[in-house]
Design an enzyme around this catalytic site. Structure first.
Site, PDB file in Angstrom:
ATOM      1  N   VAL A 114       0.833  -1.206   0.000  1.00 23.71           N
ATOM      2  CA  VAL A 114       0.000   0.000   0.000  1.00 23.71           C
ATOM      3  C   VAL A 114       0.870   1.259   0.000  1.00 23.71           C
ATOM      4  CG1 VAL A 114      -1.947   1.165   1.092  1.00 23.71           C
ATOM      5  CG2 VAL A 114      -1.746  -1.312   1.296  1.00 23.71           C
TER       6      VAL A 114
ATOM      7  N   ARG B 272      11.289  -1.010   7.516  1.00 24.57           N
ATOM      8  CA  ARG B 272      12.004  -1.876   8.454  1.00 24.57           C
ATOM      9  C   ARG B 272      13.416  -2.138   7.945  1.00 24.57           C
ATOM     10  NH1 ARG B 272       8.009  -6.316   9.922  1.00 24.57           N
ATOM     11  NH2 ARG B 272       7.928  -6.232   7.673  1.00 24.57           N
TER      12      ARG B 272
ATOM     13  N   GLU C 148     -10.366   5.406   5.340  1.00 20.56           N
ATOM     14  CA  GLU C 148     -11.168   4.830   4.239  1.00 20.56           C
ATOM     15  C   GLU C 148     -10.575   3.521   3.732  1.00 20.56           C
ATOM     16  OE1 GLU C 148     -13.988   4.094   2.317  1.00 20.56           O
ATOM     17  OE2 GLU C 148     -14.273   6.241   2.421  1.00 20.56           O
TER      18      GLU C 148
ATOM     19  N   VAL D  15     -11.325  -0.378   5.097  1.00 23.80           N
ATOM     20  CA  VAL D  15     -12.469  -1.258   4.799  1.00 23.80           C
ATOM     21  C   VAL D  15     -12.702  -1.321   3.296  1.00 23.80           C
ATOM     22  CG1 VAL D  15     -14.929  -1.716   5.195  1.00 23.80           C
ATOM     23  CG2 VAL D  15     -13.574  -0.625   6.986  1.00 23.80           C
TER      24      VAL D  15
ATOM     25  N   GLY E 159     -10.807  -1.893   0.708  1.00 23.15           N
ATOM     26  CA  GLY E 159      -9.767  -1.394  -0.210  1.00 23.15           C
ATOM     27  C   GLY E 159     -10.141  -0.145  -0.972  1.00 23.15           C
TER      28      GLY E 159
ATOM     29  N   ILE F 157     -12.954   0.700  -2.461  1.00 26.56           N
ATOM     30  CA  ILE F 157     -14.355   1.173  -2.475  1.00 26.56           C
ATOM     31  C   ILE F 157     -14.514   2.276  -1.423  1.00 26.56           C
ATOM     32  CG2 ILE F 157     -16.788   0.511  -2.315  1.00 26.56           C
ATOM     33  CD1 ILE F 157     -15.946  -2.415  -2.479  1.00 26.56           C
TER      34      ILE F 157
ATOM     35  N   GLY G  53      -0.256  -9.424  -3.394  1.00 28.17           N
ATOM     36  CA  GLY G  53      -0.277  -8.334  -2.401  1.00 28.17           C
ATOM     37  C   GLY G  53      -1.627  -8.176  -1.724  1.00 28.17           C
TER      38      GLY G  53
ATOM     39  N   LYS H 179     -13.054  -5.338   9.881  1.00 31.39           N
ATOM     40  CA  LYS H 179     -13.775  -4.417   8.987  1.00 31.39           C
ATOM     41  C   LYS H 179     -15.258  -4.335   9.367  1.00 31.39           C
ATOM     42  CE  LYS H 179     -10.557  -5.379   5.237  1.00 31.39           C
ATOM     43  NZ  LYS H 179     -10.220  -6.372   4.201  1.00 31.39           N
TER      44      LYS H 179
HETATM   45  P1  NAP Z   1       3.349  -4.775   3.619  1.00 29.90           P
HETATM   46  O1  NAP Z   1       3.427  -4.926   2.153  1.00 29.90           O
HETATM   47  O2  NAP Z   1       3.804  -5.897   4.483  1.00 29.90           O
HETATM   48  O3  NAP Z   1       4.160  -3.458   4.007  1.00 29.90           O
HETATM   49  C1  NAP Z   1       4.415  -3.091   5.334  1.00 29.90           C
HETATM   50  C2  NAP Z   1       5.446  -1.974   5.310  1.00 29.90           C
HETATM   51  O4  NAP Z   1       5.648  -1.521   6.636  1.00 29.90           O
HETATM   52  C3  NAP Z   1       6.807  -2.416   4.778  1.00 29.90           C
HETATM   53  O5  NAP Z   1       7.377  -1.414   3.982  1.00 29.90           O
HETATM   54  C4  NAP Z   1       7.640  -2.599   6.056  1.00 29.90           C
HETATM   55  O6  NAP Z   1       9.021  -2.316   5.859  1.00 29.90           O
HETATM   56  C5  NAP Z   1       7.033  -1.553   6.946  1.00 29.90           C
HETATM   57  N1  NAP Z   1       7.159  -1.913   8.360  1.00 29.90           N
HETATM   58  C6  NAP Z   1       6.541  -2.931   9.004  1.00 29.90           C
HETATM   59  N2  NAP Z   1       6.924  -2.948  10.296  1.00 29.90           N
HETATM   60  C7  NAP Z   1       7.787  -1.918  10.459  1.00 29.90           C
HETATM   61  C8  NAP Z   1       8.534  -1.427  11.532  1.00 29.90           C
HETATM   62  N3  NAP Z   1       8.474  -2.000  12.740  1.00 29.90           N
HETATM   63  N4  NAP Z   1       9.343  -0.355  11.341  1.00 29.90           N
HETATM   64  C9  NAP Z   1       9.425   0.232  10.129  1.00 29.90           C
HETATM   65  N5  NAP Z   1       8.731  -0.189   9.052  1.00 29.90           N
HETATM   66  C10 NAP Z   1       7.926  -1.254   9.222  1.00 29.90           C
HETATM   67  O7  NAP Z   1       1.866  -4.446   4.090  1.00 29.90           O
HETATM   68  P2  NAP Z   1       0.686  -3.846   3.206  1.00 29.90           P
HETATM   69  O8  NAP Z   1       0.005  -4.958   2.500  1.00 29.90           O
HETATM   70  O9  NAP Z   1       1.154  -2.671   2.463  1.00 29.90           O
HETATM   71  O10 NAP Z   1      -0.320  -3.416   4.388  1.00 29.90           O
HETATM   72  C11 NAP Z   1      -0.054  -2.272   5.165  1.00 29.90           C
HETATM   73  C12 NAP Z   1      -1.306  -1.946   5.979  1.00 29.90           C
HETATM   74  O11 NAP Z   1      -2.400  -1.709   5.086  1.00 29.90           O
HETATM   75  C13 NAP Z   1      -1.788  -3.051   6.909  1.00 29.90           C
HETATM   76  O12 NAP Z   1      -2.375  -2.479   8.041  1.00 29.90           O
HETATM   77  C14 NAP Z   1      -2.861  -3.770   6.086  1.00 29.90           C
HETATM   78  O13 NAP Z   1      -3.806  -4.423   6.884  1.00 29.90           O
HETATM   79  C15 NAP Z   1      -3.471  -2.604   5.373  1.00 29.90           C
HETATM   80  N6  NAP Z   1      -4.138  -2.900   4.114  1.00 29.90           N
HETATM   81  C16 NAP Z   1      -3.544  -3.644   3.171  1.00 29.90           C
HETATM   82  C17 NAP Z   1      -4.178  -3.863   1.952  1.00 29.90           C
HETATM   83  C18 NAP Z   1      -3.565  -4.676   0.868  1.00 29.90           C
HETATM   84  O14 NAP Z   1      -4.234  -4.922  -0.141  1.00 29.90           O
HETATM   85  N7  NAP Z   1      -2.327  -5.120   0.998  1.00 29.90           N
HETATM   86  C19 NAP Z   1      -5.452  -3.316   1.738  1.00 29.90           C
HETATM   87  C20 NAP Z   1      -6.051  -2.541   2.731  1.00 29.90           C
HETATM   88  C21 NAP Z   1      -5.383  -2.335   3.919  1.00 29.90           C
HETATM   89  P3  NAP Z   1       9.922  -3.240   4.894  1.00 29.90           P
HETATM   90  O15 NAP Z   1       9.398  -2.998   3.510  1.00 29.90           O
HETATM   91  O16 NAP Z   1      11.304  -2.715   5.066  1.00 29.90           O
HETATM   92  O17 NAP Z   1       9.723  -4.641   5.385  1.00 29.90           O
HETATM   93  N1  HSE Z   2      -5.956  -8.733   3.348  1.00 35.23           N
HETATM   94  C1  HSE Z   2      -7.002  -7.837   3.049  1.00 35.23           C
HETATM   95  C2  HSE Z   2      -7.966  -8.483   2.071  1.00 35.23           C
HETATM   96  C3  HSE Z   2      -6.459  -6.574   2.461  1.00 35.23           C
HETATM   97  O1  HSE Z   2      -7.597  -9.492   1.469  1.00 35.23           O
HETATM   98  O2  HSE Z   2      -9.084  -8.016   1.942  1.00 35.23           O
HETATM   99  C4  HSE Z   2      -7.511  -5.520   2.231  1.00 35.23           C
HETATM  100  O3  HSE Z   2      -8.004  -5.038   3.440  1.00 35.23           O
END
Ligand code: NAP
Ligand code: HSE
Length: 436
Positions: free
Chosen positions: A14, A45, A129, A132, A134, A136, A187, A205
């Site tokens: 994201v 990280r 937003e 919940v 993504g 939408i 992803g 959600k």
């Molecule tokens: P992700 O790909 O795992 O990315 C997480 C990012 O946070 C990475 O860049 C990671 O660094 C960094 N990070 C994690 N822990 C850290 C720490 N302790 N210190 C510094 N940086 C840290 O996760 P994502 O899928 O983007 O999801 C992020 C958030 O959005 C979550 O809350 C998830 O539930 C929410 N979300 C995700 C989606 C989706 O479709 N993926 C949709 C809606 C909401 P590194 O890159 O260096 O590891």
């Molecule tokens: N892991 C979540 C999903 C990301 O699959 O719906 C979006 O919130």
């Protein structure tokens, strides 16, 4: 043109999508906003990990507090996930007078009540937003667009990974583990995919949707949660033969003495629109007393769709932040002092029709013994399907659809059914919703 400075926590799926939008769509955003947005710092990280986006000109740090304490940052965008460090960081940012955008539904569902209170004290906005469904804009649609209504119920496919898995499992020979791996590669999945598969993400959600719908406090620990890991390819096939699709739904409704909040696999009649929402797509239905049933559809996960919601929140905050009372739209859509801490009723209280599947010994009279058990609990069988088991030569697969009964009655009947010698192994039970 004025420039608003943003700091990001996280540059994963994201975070990368957010940087991409802010780098490549800025002229259009500037036309909408009359201001510009600049990312000045991002915390990750692992500073050595290769990134999919160009970070030239942006400070990268592995100290997350550099972002929330950065003197130039107006808006902190939390895209790292988790409920421990993320909470501490956002509390610090809020106390530093920074506005917040987050995609972190776990954080909002579990700690939103206190975070919103802290934000009010500090006159900053917390927007979520992307947390919940993504891409939408369902928070805005329900919180603002349906504000004239008393919401009767909300039901939705609110986990993209789960819906992707259930859709792929319709294909012959699909393997649950392999399909989940693809969802992770795309992803869609959470850092811990159990959150997707066991319904925890959907429960986060649903907690948020229920609060916005009914004006109740966030009560994640009260949501009844069942995942999709026990749904078999057989269940999907039988459901289709009987005129249904299996969807993993979150349902929030008003009950006699409170609210019912639940997440579970559900048979939905094929002709209902939401039954045809497939792959990573999500859909949320909300029924308002004036508008009637409404439905919001779109991609529920992935970089571009989720970042689309994140950037829309940044734009909204820039529009509102200098108003005398920054959170002019209350975080949950109801005035903070009007939120109810309403009781959430036990799952035993719900009433619906049920799909039951079990393996029975292929002997004479089995069906009448099974029927007798249901009759004892005053449950009628509306439909029966039976076929020989390909796995166990002496067994048959039996599928039943019941009439509408209370969950406590079906539990009683299933406990008696399990005691019959004729039943071989576990009994599968899936609730049916018509969403009328
Ligand atoms: P992700 O790909 O795992 O990315 C997480 C990012 O946070 C990475 O860049 C990671 O660094 C960094 N990070 C994690 N822990 C850290 C720490 N302790 N210190 C510094 N940086 C840290 O996760 P994502 O899928 O983007 O999801 C992020 C958030 O959005 C979550 O809350 C998830 O539930 C929410 N979300 C995700 C989606 C989706 O479709 N993926 C949709 C809606 C909401 P590194 O890159 O260096 O590891
Ligand atoms: N892991 C979540 C999903 C990301 O699959 O719906 C979006 O919130």
């Amino acid at each position: 043109m004025k420039t608003i400075k943003v700091g990001l926590l996280g540059l994963g799926t994201v975070g990368g999508g957010t940087v991409d939008i802010l780098q490549n769509t800025m002229p259009e955003i500037q036309r909408r906003l009359g201001q510009s947005i600049e990312i000045v710092i991002i915390a990750v990280r692992d500073l050595n990990r290769p990134r999919s986006v160009d970070t030239a000109g942006i400070a990268l740090t592995d100290n997350t507090f550099d972002v929330v304490n950065h003197p130039e940052v107006d808006i902190v965008v939390e895209l790292m996930g988790g409920t421990g460090l993320a909470k501490e960081l956002l509390e610090t940012a809020i106390k530093n007078g920074k506005h917040i955008v987050t995609a972190n539904k776990a954080l909002i569902a579990e700690h939103g009540n206190s975070l919103f209170a802290l934000a009010r004290e500090n006159n900053v906005i917390v927007s979520y937003e992307a947390a919940v469904a993504g891409g939408i804009p369902v928070i805005k649609a329900m919180r603002e667009g349906l504000a004239a209504n008393k919401i009767e119920w909300v039901a939705g496919i609110i986990n993209g990974t789960g819906n992707y898995i259930l859709t792929e499992m319709k294909k012959p020979g699909a393997d649950f583990a392999k399909v989940l791996k693809v969802a992770q590669e795309l992803g869609y999945a959470e850092a811990d995919p159990t959150f997707d598969v066991e319904g925890i993400d959907a429960a986060h959600k649903l907690t948020i949707l229920a609060s916005i719908a009914f004006g109740i406090e966030l009560q994640f620990n009260k949501v009844y949660t069942e995942g999709i890991s026990k749904v078999s390819a057989d269940d999907i096939r039988f459901a289709q033969q009987l005129g249904y699709e299996i969807k993993h739904l979150g349902v929030a409704s008003r009950a006699e003495n409170g609210y019912s909040l639940r997440v579970h696999p559900t048979l939905v009649p094929k002709e209902v629109l939401i039954a045809n929402v497939n792959g990573v797509m999500n859909a949320v239905m909300a029924k308002g007393n004036h508008v009637g049933p409404t439905m919001y559809y779109g991609p529920g996960a992935g970089a571009g769709p989720t970042a689309s919601s994140v950037v829309a929140d940044i734009i909204d905050i820039i529009r509102w932040k200098d108003q005398p009372k920054a959170d002019q739209v209350p975080a949950l859509g109801f005035a903070a002092d009007q939120l109810e801490s309403a009781p959430v009723v036990s799952i035993d209280e719900i009433e619906c029709c049920y799909y039951i599947r079990c393996l029975v010994k292929d002997q004479k009279g089995v069906l009448s013994k099974v029927s007798a058990v249901f009759a004892e609990s005053d449950i009628s069988i509306e439909n029966v399907h039976q076929e020989p088991s390909s796995e166990k030569a002496d067994d048959a697969k039996l599928v039943l659809i019941t009439n509408k009964v209370k969950e406590s009655s079906i539990n009683q009947a299933l406990a008696s059914l399990a005691e019959l010698d004729a039943i071989d192994g576990d009994i599968m039970r899936i609730r049916i919703e018509t969403l009328g």
